[in-house]
Design an enzyme around this catalytic site. Structure first.
Site, PDB file in Angstrom:
ATOM      1  N   ARG A 227       2.027 -10.008  -6.070  1.00 49.24           N
ATOM      2  CA  ARG A 227       1.234  -8.988  -5.381  1.00 49.24           C
ATOM      3  C   ARG A 227       2.067  -7.714  -5.252  1.00 49.24           C
ATOM      4  O   ARG A 227       3.299  -7.774  -5.138  1.00 49.24           O
ATOM      5  CB  ARG A 227       0.825  -9.466  -3.975  1.00 49.24           C
ATOM      6  CG  ARG A 227      -0.278 -10.499  -3.963  1.00 49.24           C
ATOM      7  CD  ARG A 227      -1.628  -9.898  -4.399  1.00 49.24           C
ATOM      8  NE  ARG A 227      -2.724 -10.852  -4.319  1.00 49.24           N
ATOM      9  CZ  ARG A 227      -3.242 -11.491  -5.376  1.00 49.24           C
ATOM     10  NH1 ARG A 227      -2.746 -11.310  -6.584  1.00 49.24           N
ATOM     11  NH2 ARG A 227      -4.270 -12.306  -5.202  1.00 49.24           N
ATOM     12  N   HIS A 275      -3.890  -5.344 -13.137  1.00 45.23           N
ATOM     13  CA  HIS A 275      -4.110  -6.608 -12.419  1.00 45.23           C
ATOM     14  C   HIS A 275      -4.994  -7.573 -13.237  1.00 45.23           C
ATOM     15  O   HIS A 275      -6.069  -7.976 -12.774  1.00 45.23           O
ATOM     16  CB  HIS A 275      -4.735  -6.357 -11.032  1.00 45.23           C
ATOM     17  CG  HIS A 275      -4.588  -7.549 -10.110  1.00 45.23           C
ATOM     18  ND1 HIS A 275      -4.444  -7.431  -8.740  1.00 45.23           N
ATOM     19  CD2 HIS A 275      -4.550  -8.888 -10.363  1.00 45.23           C
ATOM     20  CE1 HIS A 275      -4.341  -8.633  -8.209  1.00 45.23           C
ATOM     21  NE2 HIS A 275      -4.409  -9.536  -9.173  1.00 45.23           N
TER      22      HIS A 275
END
Ligand SMILES: NC(=O)c1ccc[n+]([C@@H]2O[C@H](COP(=O)([O-])OP(=O)(O)OC[C@H]3O[C@@H](n4cnc5c(N)ncnc54)[C@H](OP(=O)(O)O)[C@@H]3O)[C@@H](O)[C@H]2O)c1
Length: 312
Positions: A227, A275
């Site tokens: 993350r 992502h």
């Protein structure tokens, strides 16, 4: 008799593949799609991604919530999850395959000096570089869970010197494992290609800062597929500017989409990815969710339930 009800409440994804998949594979279930939920007291299970604030209001008979993603920090932070109702995170072979492919791809990219060959081509320079043997290349994985362990096994298969760091002790064939914060500095010192596959929790938020990057050997590579908040971005940029970190592949960011003016976009040593290192695959994941749900209906324990206090 009332049929078991599954509410589909996933946002920002391909509804045709997900909702269509559930309807096709589970004609026995009463599958409803947000916002047409009917009487909320009839909802037994929810399949969720990026939930609206009041999603669970009135669902007094909810038995479990299934997350479309492996990382559940947004679901937990968003609040509204009814206390005591199990939250199941995504553990799916299609997701693990995608992440393993991506991590192997980027490890091989740096291991085989592709970043240098690409720069040399831009300069019209014909320079042969002898790659190290994989056994002489230390790859360190932060996180040895479902995804980290899958990547570790694939890298072992390619002959790399693989190390892994986790919270609790682990045994994975061919992997030198360490655990706990006390062992992190030594782990980083011996890592040439660092891959972050941690969940975002109170303990891992901002973990990779100037001090941690300084503990890597000079010229190390960094791949972040965990993350964005694991990284103090200014500290990473400073380490890249001095060459202490030679190059980084970043798939996740503090702000997504990555703002157009962010320095990562144009930094010569950074590869920006939107992502998508591993996207949950409806083809395998719908089946995974339904298998877990059906086993639960038959009296088994749910698998892959999030420990809410731990945050993953
Ligand atoms: N970029 C993408 O496309 C993408 C896609 C999917 C997932 N992800 C990210 O990947 C993460 C990992 O997924 P997963 O399914 O592998 O999760 P997981 O199975 O829950 O594994 C998490 C691992 O991190 C370790 N860990 C957690 N907190 C730690 C701490 N404080 N110190 C040391 N180790 C710690 C755990 O250690 P223990 O086993 O000892 O508890 C475990 O080995 C997700 O949470 C998500 O953030 C990214």
């Amino acid at each position: 008799m009332k049929r078991t009800t599954l509410l589909y409440a996933a946002f920002g994804v391909d509804d045709a593949a997900w909702l269509g998949g559930f309807r096709e594979q589970a004609p026995d279930l009463d599958i409803r799609a947000w916002p047409d939920i009917g009487d909320p007291r009839e909802i037994d299970y929810v399949f969720v991604w990026k939930q609206p604030l009041n999603l669970f209001d009135g669902m007094t008979n909810l038995r479990a919530v299934f997350s479309l993603g492996a990382g559940v920090e947004t679901l937990l932070a968003g609040g509204g999850l009814p206390a005591g109702v199990p939250l199941v995170r995504m553990v799916d072979p299609g997701l693990a395959t995608g992440m393993t492919e991506f991590v192997v791809l980027r490890v091989l990219h740096y291991h085989r000096n592709m970043h240098l060959h690409e720069a040399n081509q831009r300069d019209g320079a014909w320079i042969q570089l002898r790659p190290k043997l994989p056994e002489d290349r230390a790859v360190g994985l932060l996180g040895l869970g479902n995804l980290g362990a899958s990547c570790a096994r694939a890298l072992v298969g390619l002959g790399f010197d693989v190390r892994g760091w986790s919270r609790t002790p682990k045994l994975i064939g061919g992997v030198e494992t360490v655990h706990g914060e006390d062992q992190l500095a030594d782990f980083l010192c011996g890592t040439e290609i660092l891959v972050c596959l941690l969940p975002l929790t109170a303990d891992t938020d901002g973990l990779l800062d100037a001090r941690r990057f300084a503990q890597l050997p000079r010229g190390a590579f960094f791949v972040n597929v965990g993350r964005g908040r694991h990284v103090v971005e200014e500290d990473l940029l400073a380490a890249l500017d001095t060459g202490h970190v030679a190059a980084a592949t970043l798939d996740v960011f503090r702000e997504e989409p990555l703002p157009r003016q962010h320095r990562f976009w144009t930094h010569p040593s950074v590869t920006v990815m939107p992502h998508c290192a591993a996207l949950t695959q409806p083809k395998t994941a719908v089946r995974t969710v339904l298998d877990n749900l059906r086993a639960h209906l038959a009296g088994a324990q749910l698998r892959h339930v999030v420990d809410v206090a731990r945050g993953y």
